[in-house]
Design a protein around this motif. Sequence first.
Motif, mmCIF file in Angstrom:
data_model
loop_
_atom_site.group_PDB
_atom_site.id
_atom_site.type_symbol
_atom_site.label_atom_id
_atom_site.label_comp_id
_atom_site.label_asym_id
_atom_site.label_seq_id
_atom_site.Cartn_x
_atom_site.Cartn_y
_atom_site.Cartn_z
ATOM 1 N N ALA A 244 18.794 13.210 85.417
ATOM 2 C CA ALA A 244 17.392 12.842 85.236
ATOM 3 C C ALA A 244 16.544 13.490 86.342
ATOM 4 C CB ALA A 244 17.217 11.473 85.372
ATOM 5 N N TYR A 245 16.968 13.558 87.393
ATOM 6 C CA TYR A 245 16.200 14.298 88.747
ATOM 7 C C TYR A 245 16.253 15.848 88.590
ATOM 8 C CZ TYR A 245 15.754 9.560 90.903
ATOM 9 O OH TYR A 245 15.692 8.343 91.323
ATOM 10 N N ALA A 246 17.292 16.554 88.541
ATOM 11 C CA ALA A 246 17.626 17.795 88.684
ATOM 12 C C ALA A 246 17.195 18.450 87.477
ATOM 13 C CB ALA A 246 18.752 18.224 89.158
ATOM 14 N N LEU A 247 17.546 17.880 86.269
ATOM 15 C CA LEU A 247 17.396 18.713 85.004
ATOM 16 C C LEU A 247 16.013 17.978 84.228
ATOM 17 C CD1 LEU A 247 21.083 18.909 83.680
ATOM 18 C CD2 LEU A 247 19.600 20.647 85.008
ATOM 19 N N ASP A 248 15.590 16.913 84.724
ATOM 20 C CA ASP A 248 14.374 16.215 84.330
ATOM 21 C C ASP A 248 14.606 15.617 82.745
ATOM 22 O OD1 ASP A 248 11.925 15.210 84.869
ATOM 23 O OD2 ASP A 248 10.888 16.556 83.270
ATOM 24 N N LEU A 249 15.964 15.389 82.526
ATOM 25 C CA LEU A 249 16.360 14.940 81.201
ATOM 26 C C LEU A 249 15.845 13.385 80.871
ATOM 27 C CD1 LEU A 249 17.859 16.655 79.219
ATOM 28 C CD2 LEU A 249 20.032 15.393 79.871
ATOM 29 N N LYS A 250 15.061 13.558 79.557
ATOM 30 C CA LYS A 250 14.379 12.208 79.261
ATOM 31 C C LYS A 250 15.213 11.824 77.807
ATOM 32 C CE LYS A 250 10.124 13.802 81.191
ATOM 33 N NZ LYS A 250 10.059 12.862 82.234
ATOM 34 N N PRO A 251 15.234 10.609 77.068
ATOM 35 C CA PRO A 251 15.946 10.001 75.965
ATOM 36 C C PRO A 251 15.438 10.962 74.724
ATOM 37 C CG PRO A 251 15.421 8.378 77.401
ATOM 38 C CD PRO A 251 14.718 9.342 78.029
ATOM 39 N N ASP A 252 14.229 11.496 74.812
ATOM 40 C CA ASP A 252 13.491 12.159 73.676
ATOM 41 C C ASP A 252 13.820 13.888 73.830
ATOM 42 O OD1 ASP A 252 11.617 12.540 75.578
ATOM 43 O OD2 ASP A 252 9.913 11.939 74.313
ATOM 44 N N ASP A 253 14.432 14.217 74.936
ATOM 45 C CA ASP A 253 14.812 15.823 74.794
ATOM 46 C C ASP A 253 15.762 16.260 74.179
ATOM 47 O OD1 ASP A 253 13.131 17.114 76.927
ATOM 48 O OD2 ASP A 253 14.138 15.684 78.310
ATOM 49 N N ILE A 254 15.757 17.488 73.709
ATOM 50 C CA ILE A 254 16.771 18.243 73.150
ATOM 51 C C ILE A 254 17.472 19.148 74.027
ATOM 52 C CG2 ILE A 254 17.256 19.487 70.973
ATOM 53 C CD1 ILE A 254 15.046 18.604 69.574
ATOM 54 N N PHE A 255 18.612 18.865 74.363
ATOM 55 C CA PHE A 255 19.294 19.355 75.578
ATOM 56 C C PHE A 255 20.604 20.301 75.105
ATOM 57 C CE2 PHE A 255 22.666 19.084 78.932
ATOM 58 C CZ PHE A 255 22.110 19.832 79.722
ATOM 59 N N TRP A 256 20.405 21.725 75.628
ATOM 60 C CA TRP A 256 21.377 22.583 75.494
ATOM 61 C C TRP A 256 22.226 23.074 76.591
ATOM 62 C CZ3 TRP A 256 20.979 28.323 73.538
ATOM 63 C CH2 TRP A 256 22.235 28.872 73.273
ATOM 64 N N ILE A 271 28.506 16.919 78.136
ATOM 65 C CA ILE A 271 29.075 15.702 77.495
ATOM 66 C C ILE A 271 28.338 14.441 78.003
ATOM 67 C CG2 ILE A 271 31.189 14.387 76.592
ATOM 68 C CD1 ILE A 271 32.969 16.946 76.909
ATOM 69 N N ILE A 272 28.889 14.274 79.227
ATOM 70 C CA ILE A 272 28.695 12.761 79.528
ATOM 71 C C ILE A 272 27.073 12.537 79.944
ATOM 72 C CG2 ILE A 272 29.065 11.276 81.667
ATOM 73 C CD1 ILE A 272 31.912 12.601 82.114
ATOM 74 N N ALA A 273 26.425 13.568 80.837
ATOM 75 C CA ALA A 273 25.107 13.076 81.335
ATOM 76 C C ALA A 273 24.004 13.004 79.923
ATOM 77 C CB ALA A 273 24.455 14.093 82.287
ATOM 78 N N PRO A 274 23.992 13.870 79.300
ATOM 79 C CA PRO A 274 23.187 13.873 78.188
ATOM 80 C C PRO A 274 23.225 12.587 77.110
ATOM 81 C CG PRO A 274 24.590 15.721 77.621
ATOM 82 C CD PRO A 274 24.806 15.177 78.950
ATOM 83 N N LEU A 275 24.507 12.211 76.861
ATOM 84 C CA LEU A 275 24.849 11.134 76.296
ATOM 85 C C LEU A 275 24.626 9.610 76.759
ATOM 86 C CD1 LEU A 275 28.072 12.087 74.191
ATOM 87 C CD2 LEU A 275 25.681 12.344 73.508
ATOM 88 N N LEU A 276 24.669 9.610 78.219
ATOM 89 C CA LEU A 276 24.327 8.551 78.918
ATOM 90 C C LEU A 276 22.765 8.323 78.842
ATOM 91 C CD1 LEU A 276 26.580 9.043 82.199
ATOM 92 C CD2 LEU A 276 27.125 7.576 80.267
ATOM 93 N N ILE A 277 22.042 9.449 78.937
ATOM 94 C CA ILE A 277 20.538 9.402 78.739
ATOM 95 C C ILE A 277 20.187 8.915 77.558
ATOM 96 C CG2 ILE A 277 18.474 10.937 79.056
ATOM 97 C CD1 ILE A 277 19.692 11.947 81.629
ATOM 98 N N GLY A 278 21.046 9.425 76.464
ATOM 99 C CA GLY A 278 20.370 9.191 75.364
ATOM 100 C C GLY A 278 19.577 10.291 74.245
ATOM 101 N N CYS A 279 19.686 11.445 74.923
ATOM 102 C CA CYS A 279 18.987 12.355 74.262
ATOM 103 C C CYS A 279 20.059 13.255 73.157
ATOM 104 C CB CYS A 279 18.605 13.593 75.301
ATOM 105 S SG CYS A 279 19.742 14.258 76.291
ATOM 106 N N THR A 280 19.443 14.240 72.593
ATOM 107 C CA THR A 280 19.913 15.173 71.671
ATOM 108 C C THR A 280 20.708 16.251 72.265
ATOM 109 O OG1 THR A 280 18.815 14.336 69.836
ATOM 110 C CG2 THR A 280 19.904 16.319 69.536
ATOM 111 N N LEU A 281 22.270 16.334 72.063
ATOM 112 C CA LEU A 281 22.911 17.426 72.561
ATOM 113 C C LEU A 281 23.224 18.433 71.607
ATOM 114 C CD1 LEU A 281 24.651 18.491 75.026
ATOM 115 C CD2 LEU A 281 26.417 17.089 74.011
ATOM 116 N N VAL A 282 22.732 19.792 71.948
ATOM 117 C CA VAL A 282 23.268 20.994 71.159
ATOM 118 C C VAL A 282 24.131 21.867 71.721
ATOM 119 C CG1 VAL A 282 22.200 23.173 70.484
ATOM 120 C CG2 VAL A 282 20.697 21.013 70.239
#
Length: 583
Positions: A244-256, A271-282
């Motif tokens: 959330a802090y370093a990658l600014d990842l939010k639940p509505d992001d699409i993350f690769w 695997i872990i971080a994007p799924l914990l945040i609830g975004c879409t992982l590519v």
Amino acid sequence: MGTVTDRRMNDNNRSAPNLADYESVRQGFVWPTPEEAFSRRADAPGCFNIGYEATDRHVAAGRGRRVALRSIAANGLATTLTYARLAEDSARFANVLADLGIVAGDRVFTLLGRVPALYIAALGTWKRGAVFSPLFSAFGPEPIKARMQIAEAKALVTTARFFERKVKPVLADLPSLKTIILVCGGDGGVDFDAALAGRPTTCHIAPTRADDLAVIHFTSGTTGRPKGAMHVHGAAVAHKLTAAYALDLKPDDIFWCTADPGWVTGTSYGIIAPLLIGCTLVSDEEEFDAERWYGNLERDRVTVWYTAPTAVRMLMKAGDDLPRRYDLSRLRLIASVGEPLNPQAVIWGRDVLKRPIHDNWWQTETGGIMISNFLSMPIRPGSMGRPVPGIEAAVVRREASGAMTFVETPNEQGELALKAGWPSMFTGYLHEEKRYRQCFVDGWYLTGDLVRRDADGYYWFVGRADDVIKSAGHLIGPFEVESALLEHPAVAEAGVIGIPDPVAMEVVKAFVALRPGHTTDESLRKDLLAHARKRLGPAVAPRYIEFCKSLPKTRSGKVMRRLLKARELGLPEGDTSMLEVEK
């Protein structure tokens, strides 16, 4: 090179950065407990399980229909899994493990690429209460054997092809390995898809605690056998907050995240971080291809992209015109990790991709991002950035007595140390307690990386403690020399080591791979030497340059300087299991 500010926001996400005010957040920050960072499970008070938090928690909150994973196969076709489907399939896999006799604490290895089975297996392993350990798919039989022997592997998820070529030759040396599960079928193990098809879509999620072992990541030392760094379920607190802090990842992001699953980044942030945040992982099964990667960014509307300096340099090598053929306007943040990002790559990102590239620093042992160039502050090209809130960093000097002293003077070199206690800090090296204890002095983890800290608190990588070159009283960081060489238009890659000298003790030698269209001749060698002397001065510039077709690198893209040095001096090469196959 001054600073670069990254202020543009995505049209569909105009909210402020997650870390909008670095100083105020850092001053008041206290790491939350797992219950505070996630939720209290009414069905299992006091329990905390990564598999549950990454899938079932979202389903329970009504977000099950959101796309969790968009997996691109080698042929370009994509498989989409929602959070509800991922929760069900991982539960099926946990039930498969239970039926096969895998119990809490057993080690489950994967030898897979970035395919849906990898994510299902990881999450299902955690739900079962077993320990997940990913292997590089490029490993040969010996490094696979070494890691599985150290961890006493009970199960392996792989493909029939990998099993025949890489596992079967050493199977007799793996007495603890009782279960083999084959993705896409084949002889010699349980069929992955067939096994899942017959299992229930819910499972008993193991009542793991935050301090229960969840992951073993193997990392190579300079010498000796691989080290198994152990991480617990509670590390997820740091995974979520650092993303959330370093990658600014939010639940509505699409993350690769382009990292290989056998590298810690491919697990912590792949695997872990994007799924914990609830975004879409590519994810993409294929390795680097510039056109394919730009196509992925455009087609999948990626908003946050996490890659490696080697990949950035390869994109630079592919030219500035190629990305202009693609719509990359959805990109909100580009970040890089794995080795220091050269300043010119940051500027190239700003000028060509229209996004500066945010470097960050961490290690297998730290489990998560420790230092970063954050979205809300200016980037200093070439800098690692500033510590993540909750991380206390310092520059120290080891004394002969074994004690350490703190370096307070700005820009003075020393070893990077981190105050122990963050949630994703490794809890040990498997079966090597003494080796683990040697990493700490007075409650500080000594990273083995030499850095300097400027007057504004930005950290700058100098080199590994065993990479730094001492020449005529000067401490020379290989990265600085490599960065200068990479600024020359003929240079594609550079690796720098120190070689013995009777007068200066060591002098700098550079190994250089050229861009297409350039010839390895004496004229170019002299030009590179002159370029380096001009940029660095005669005390730091390389004395010798050797041309080569490519440099030895790890699968994560780090140039293996110690291997260059071993080959140069005729010394033992040590553990080369992390070595990328040389072309």
